[in-house]
Design a protein around this motif. Structure first.
Motif, PDB file in Angstrom:
ATOM      1  N   LYS A   1      59.263 -69.030  26.939  1.00  0.00           N
ATOM      2  CA  LYS A   1      58.461 -68.570  25.819  1.00  0.00           C
ATOM      3  C   LYS A   1      57.005 -68.908  26.085  1.00  0.00           C
ATOM      4  CE  LYS A   1      58.986 -72.648  22.935  1.00  0.00           C
ATOM      5  NZ  LYS A   1      59.453 -73.217  21.705  1.00  0.00           N
ATOM      6  N   GLY A   2      56.122 -68.294  25.326  1.00  0.00           N
ATOM      7  CA  GLY A   2      54.719 -68.597  25.532  1.00  0.00           C
ATOM      8  C   GLY A   2      53.797 -67.522  25.013  1.00  0.00           C
ATOM      9  N   TYR A   3      52.604 -67.497  25.569  1.00  0.00           N
ATOM     10  CA  TYR A   3      51.585 -66.536  25.177  1.00  0.00           C
ATOM     11  C   TYR A   3      50.942 -65.946  26.415  1.00  0.00           C
ATOM     12  CZ  TYR A   3      52.049 -68.691  20.617  1.00  0.00           C
ATOM     13  OH  TYR A   3      52.554 -69.148  19.443  1.00  0.00           O
ATOM     14  N   MET A   4      50.688 -64.644  26.359  1.00  0.00           N
ATOM     15  CA  MET A   4      50.039 -63.957  27.477  1.00  0.00           C
ATOM     16  C   MET A   4      48.867 -63.147  26.951  1.00  0.00           C
ATOM     17  SD  MET A   4      53.054 -61.109  27.886  1.00  0.00           S
ATOM     18  CE  MET A   4      52.367 -60.144  29.221  1.00  0.00           C
ATOM     19  N   SER A   5      47.795 -63.063  27.733  1.00  0.00           N
ATOM     20  CA  SER A   5      46.657 -62.300  27.241  1.00  0.00           C
ATOM     21  C   SER A   5      46.870 -60.821  27.496  1.00  0.00           C
ATOM     22  CB  SER A   5      45.366 -62.768  27.898  1.00  0.00           C
ATOM     23  OG  SER A   5      45.384 -62.513  29.278  1.00  0.00           O
ATOM     24  N   LYS A   6      46.299 -59.989  26.636  1.00  0.00           N
ATOM     25  CA  LYS A   6      46.284 -58.561  26.903  1.00  0.00           C
ATOM     26  C   LYS A   6      45.422 -58.325  28.134  1.00  0.00           C
ATOM     27  CE  LYS A   6      46.674 -56.938  22.132  1.00  0.00           C
ATOM     28  NZ  LYS A   6      45.964 -56.168  21.081  1.00  0.00           N
ATOM     29  N   PRO A   7      45.636 -57.189  28.816  1.00  0.00           N
ATOM     30  CA  PRO A   7      44.872 -56.929  30.047  1.00  0.00           C
ATOM     31  C   PRO A   7      43.357 -56.885  29.814  1.00  0.00           C
ATOM     32  CG  PRO A   7      46.711 -55.416  29.862  1.00  0.00           C
ATOM     33  CD  PRO A   7      46.649 -56.157  28.565  1.00  0.00           C
ATOM     34  N   SER A   8      42.946 -56.705  28.574  1.00  0.00           N
ATOM     35  CA  SER A   8      41.504 -56.658  28.311  1.00  0.00           C
ATOM     36  C   SER A   8      40.869 -58.043  28.378  1.00  0.00           C
ATOM     37  CB  SER A   8      41.257 -56.060  26.931  1.00  0.00           C
ATOM     38  OG  SER A   8      42.011 -56.765  25.964  1.00  0.00           O
ATOM     39  N   HIS A   9      41.690 -59.091  28.380  1.00  0.00           N
ATOM     40  CA  HIS A   9      41.138 -60.445  28.393  1.00  0.00           C
ATOM     41  C   HIS A   9      41.615 -61.194  29.627  1.00  0.00           C
ATOM     42  CE1 HIS A   9      40.103 -59.184  24.438  1.00  0.00           C
ATOM     43  NE2 HIS A   9      39.296 -60.210  24.332  1.00  0.00           N
ATOM     44  N   THR A  10      40.759 -61.212  30.623  1.00  0.00           N
ATOM     45  CA  THR A  10      41.170 -61.786  31.894  1.00  0.00           C
ATOM     46  C   THR A  10      40.204 -62.878  32.328  1.00  0.00           C
ATOM     47  OG1 THR A  10      39.875 -60.136  33.054  1.00  0.00           O
ATOM     48  CG2 THR A  10      42.212 -59.649  32.700  1.00  0.00           C
ATOM     49  N   ARG A  11      40.579 -63.569  33.377  1.00  0.00           N
ATOM     50  CA  ARG A  11      39.737 -64.560  34.000  1.00  0.00           C
ATOM     51  C   ARG A  11      39.727 -64.293  35.502  1.00  0.00           C
ATOM     52  NH1 ARG A  11      38.198 -64.813  29.716  1.00  0.00           N
ATOM     53  NH2 ARG A  11      38.054 -66.554  28.266  1.00  0.00           N
ATOM     54  N   SER A  12      38.773 -64.915  36.184  1.00  0.00           N
ATOM     55  CA  SER A  12      38.650 -64.574  37.599  1.00  0.00           C
ATOM     56  C   SER A  12      39.424 -65.508  38.522  1.00  0.00           C
ATOM     57  CB  SER A  12      37.180 -64.516  37.990  1.00  0.00           C
ATOM     58  OG  SER A  12      36.498 -65.568  37.381  1.00  0.00           O
ATOM     59  N   SER A  13      40.261 -66.378  37.961  1.00  0.00           N
ATOM     60  CA  SER A  13      41.124 -67.175  38.834  1.00  0.00           C
ATOM     61  C   SER A  13      42.461 -67.417  38.148  1.00  0.00           C
ATOM     62  CB  SER A  13      40.471 -68.518  39.154  1.00  0.00           C
ATOM     63  OG  SER A  13      40.592 -69.384  38.051  1.00  0.00           O
ATOM     64  N   ARG A  14      43.391 -67.964  38.934  1.00  0.00           N
ATOM     65  CA  ARG A  14      44.711 -68.272  38.388  1.00  0.00           C
ATOM     66  C   ARG A  14      44.716 -69.558  37.570  1.00  0.00           C
ATOM     67  NH1 ARG A  14      49.461 -67.201  42.526  1.00  0.00           N
ATOM     68  NH2 ARG A  14      49.010 -65.047  43.039  1.00  0.00           N
ATOM     69  N   GLN A  15      43.584 -70.204  37.557  1.00  0.00           N
ATOM     70  CA  GLN A  15      43.403 -71.474  36.856  1.00  0.00           C
ATOM     71  C   GLN A  15      43.925 -71.440  35.420  1.00  0.00           C
ATOM     72  OE1 GLN A  15      41.968 -73.914  38.455  1.00  0.00           O
ATOM     73  NE2 GLN A  15      41.851 -75.385  36.780  1.00  0.00           N
ATOM     74  N   HIS A  16      43.877 -70.261  34.819  1.00  0.00           N
ATOM     75  CA  HIS A  16      44.220 -70.164  33.403  1.00  0.00           C
ATOM     76  C   HIS A  16      45.660 -69.726  33.186  1.00  0.00           C
ATOM     77  CE1 HIS A  16      40.016 -70.788  32.253  1.00  0.00           C
ATOM     78  NE2 HIS A  16      39.813 -70.260  33.437  1.00  0.00           N
TER      79      HIS A  16
ATOM     80  N   TYR B   1      51.815 -57.460  35.350  1.00  0.00           N
ATOM     81  CA  TYR B   1      50.499 -56.913  35.014  1.00  0.00           C
ATOM     82  C   TYR B   1      50.035 -55.875  36.034  1.00  0.00           C
ATOM     83  CZ  TYR B   1      49.321 -60.393  31.396  1.00  0.00           C
ATOM     84  OH  TYR B   1      49.260 -61.158  30.256  1.00  0.00           O
ATOM     85  N   ARG B   2      50.897 -55.539  36.995  1.00  0.00           N
ATOM     86  CA  ARG B   2      50.463 -54.646  38.063  1.00  0.00           C
ATOM     87  C   ARG B   2      49.956 -53.317  37.491  1.00  0.00           C
ATOM     88  NH1 ARG B   2      54.346 -53.731  43.073  1.00  0.00           N
ATOM     89  NH2 ARG B   2      55.524 -52.639  41.493  1.00  0.00           N
ATOM     90  N   THR B   3      48.857 -52.878  37.967  1.00  0.00           N
ATOM     91  CA  THR B   3      48.073 -51.703  37.543  1.00  0.00           C
ATOM     92  C   THR B   3      47.440 -51.861  36.162  1.00  0.00           C
ATOM     93  OG1 THR B   3      49.618 -50.193  36.426  1.00  0.00           O
ATOM     94  CG2 THR B   3      49.622 -50.159  38.858  1.00  0.00           C
TER      95      THR B   3
END
Ligand code: ZN
Ligand code: ZN
Length: 580
Positions: free
Chosen positions: A233-248, A271-273
């Motif tokens: 379980k958890g939370y995932m961001s929509k593709p419109s909200h990203t970060r530039s590393s896997r850190q998050h 998240y591919r494509t």
């Protein structure tokens, strides 16, 4: 003899310190884990000058009596891990009993501890030796003060990064420990300034909101699923909200932050494509599993974890996240930002700072809305499976953008991105067919390649054939095409064939699905309506109809958005017709 032994011990502590105490974050980590193991409900970390001057960790845990306190500074004093079997149960955080003596060998340490409110003890340690014992604060729990880290090993002090950088590591670590322990209230300050403050009321979303800005929280999707071995379980961001590393992207198992790249890759496949290259989602993923199915590899700085039945876990993660994305309206809403888009560097520290200035002293409240889909309740039956709103056409702008509206918003469609998505999905469908429909050629056509490419062709011949492309070497630099898949565009067969061959040759490792993906995205880009081209109403209607039929109508195969929206409310606010 006692003295020699003592010297020995101090030396070995200093050596151990080199392994355990790498930087500020590792000191904070050891102390926080001790506090959590002591069943603290509230843990405060106060730094001066990013910890270079002072680190204070204050908890309301079980505390210690005088004997425990002395013992804490002896190596291997831990009672937590006794047997090999225990290592497989990763419930306990503190693995290394030498942590505190190691820290004490390279810093000035003072500890206050109390089992109850009645009395307390304090010891002061210098160069690893207890130099004074006195009455301490009568406050249940433990307070550890670390001063002048590495004061006696200046070479190591030089090794540390700048204060700002060290602080960013500490913030990142405390963020993650707060996420993995939402039932504990954490406070982190530097020079009196609050960088993180969580409530400890077991609400992960609230903790996320202490770390990320509100617009991120509004765009997090909750998910939950299970199979026979795992519950996630958890939370995932929509593709419109990203970060530039896997850190998050945070993985948690049994309350521990774990590292496992294969699991992160499974999440990314979902998240591919949807995402451009080098963009990553914000993810909080909790994995519930019998600890006996977990294989822990302990490293002082991170916990690599493998799972028995890991393939099942990867499948579960990918399918859960992918279907969550499919169930969502993913049209990015354009919103005014009071602050420039945060986080170029990937540091939470900057964010934490911004966030504090953004919301002074309002940390107790919970503005985070539930992350439920924003869809309207009653929709006409015909709108079943329709993923785009009803778009009524307004006009075309710059020969590139198509403008639409409905009762709630103004929409802008990028015609190239939209056409690309449509073609991409058509290609994928055609290419993924088990037995491709093939057009056999009475007169084969030739492709000119280099002699090196002709040599390499042998290794991809079979794969090409499985796509319906029958190739034969004609001479050192010529390849003949005897059949091609049906979906090749008439009149452009040569070009299609050449692209397929070249893409496949360029791939070091041929994975069929990756190859399909690449060829499809590549061809889709090539053969979709360009920007700066005016298209007629009929073509526009057709485009939107086809886009709506796509499995993912929201991004092009390269992860760029196909459609954006401005809500009427947002427009009214911008024109100051209403107060925001
Ligand atoms: Zn393109
Ligand atoms: Zn594209």
């Amino acid at each position: 003899m006692g003295k020699i032994r003592q010297l020995d011990e101090t030396l070995s502590n200093m050596i151990a310190a080199g392994e355990v105490v790498e930087n500020m974050a590792s000191v904070v980590k050891e102390l926080l884990e001790n506090a959590i193991d002591a069943s603290a409900k509230s843990v405060e970390v106060h730094l001066r000058e990013a910890g270079f001057r002072e680190i204070t960790v204050l908890d309301d845990g079980e505390g210690m009596d005088k004997d425990d306190l002395r013992m804490a500074f002896k190596r291997h004093a831990t009672s937590k891990i006794k047997t090999h079997h225990d290592l497989h149960h990763i419930g306990s955080l503190g693995f290394r009993g030498e942590a505190l003596p190691s820290i004490a060998s390279v810093a000035k340490v003072e500890v206050d501890a109390s089992l109850n409110e009645q009395s307390g003890d304090r010891i002061v340690v210098r160069n690893g030796d207890i130099v004074s014992e006195e009455k301490g604060e009568a406050r249940k729990g433990t307070k550890i003060l670390i001063k002048d880290l590495f004061y006696n090993t200046p070479a190591r002090l030089k090794h540390l990064k700048s204060a700002q950088r060290e602080l960013s590591f500490v913030v990142d670590y405390v963020n993650k420990i707060a996420l993995s322990h939402p039932h504990i209230a954490f406070t982190l300050t530097n020079n009196g300034k609050t960088l993180l403050k969580t409530q400890g009321d077991n609400d992960v979303l609230k903790v996320l909101h202490q770390i990320y800005p509100l617009d991120v929280i509004k765009n997090m999707l909750a998910f939950e699923n299970k199979n026979q071995y795992f519950k996630i379980k958890g939370y995932m961001s929509k593709p419109s909200h990203t970060r530039s590393s896997r850190q998050h992207m945070t993985l948690i198992t049994n309350r521990r932050i774990i590292h496992n790249n294969k699991l992160l890759n499974a999440a990314l496949s979902a998240y591919r494509t949807y995402l451009p290259v080098h963009k990553f989602p914000i993810l909080y993923l909790e994995i519930e599993v019998d600890p006996l199915l977990v294989d822990v590899n302990i490293h002082p700085q991170k916990l690599s974890v493998k799972f028995t039945e890991e393939a099942e876990l990867r499948k579960l993660i990918e399918s859960t996240l992918a279907s969550r994305l499919k169930s969502e309206d993913l049209i990015p809403m354009v919103e005014r930002r009071e602050q420039p888009a945060p986080e170029q560097s990937g540091f939470d520290f900057t964010q934490a700072k911004e966030r504090q200035s953004e919301r002074p002293s309002k940390v107790e409240e919970t503005p985070a809305p539930p992350p439920t889909p924003e869809k309207t309740q009653e929709e006409p039956a015909s709108k079943k499976n329709k993923r785009l709103p009803y778009l009524s056409y307004i006009g075309q702008s710059f020969g590139t953008y198509l403008l639409f509206q409905d009762e709630n918003a103004l929409y802008i469609v990028d015609q190239h991105a939209a056409a690309e998505r449509i073609r991409y999905e058509q290609y994928i469908a055609a290419m993924s067919r088990e037995t491709p429909t093939v057009r056999n050629l009475l007169t084969p056509f030739d492709l000119s390649l280099s002699n090196r490419e002709i040599l390499a062709h042998e290794s991809i011949k079979e794969t090409l054939l499985s796509f319906g492309l029958h190739t034969e070497v004609k001479d050192d630099t010529t390849l003949s095409i005897h059949s091609h898949p049906h979906w090749f565009k008439e009149g452009e067969e040569e070009e299609y064939a050449e692209r397929m061959v070249r893409l496949l040759l360029a791939e070091e490792e041929v994975s069929v699905s990756k190859m399909i993906d690449k060829v499809a995205a590549d061809l889709a880009c090539k053969h979709s309506v360009r920007a700066n081209k005016y298209i007629n109403k009929h073509e526009i209607d057709r485009l939107i109809e086809d886009l709506d039929r796509c499995e993912n109508p929201f991004t092009c195969p390269h992860g760029r958005p196909t459609i954006l929206s401005f809500s009427t409310h947002e427009l009214e606010t911008m024109f100051q017709r209403v107060q925001s």
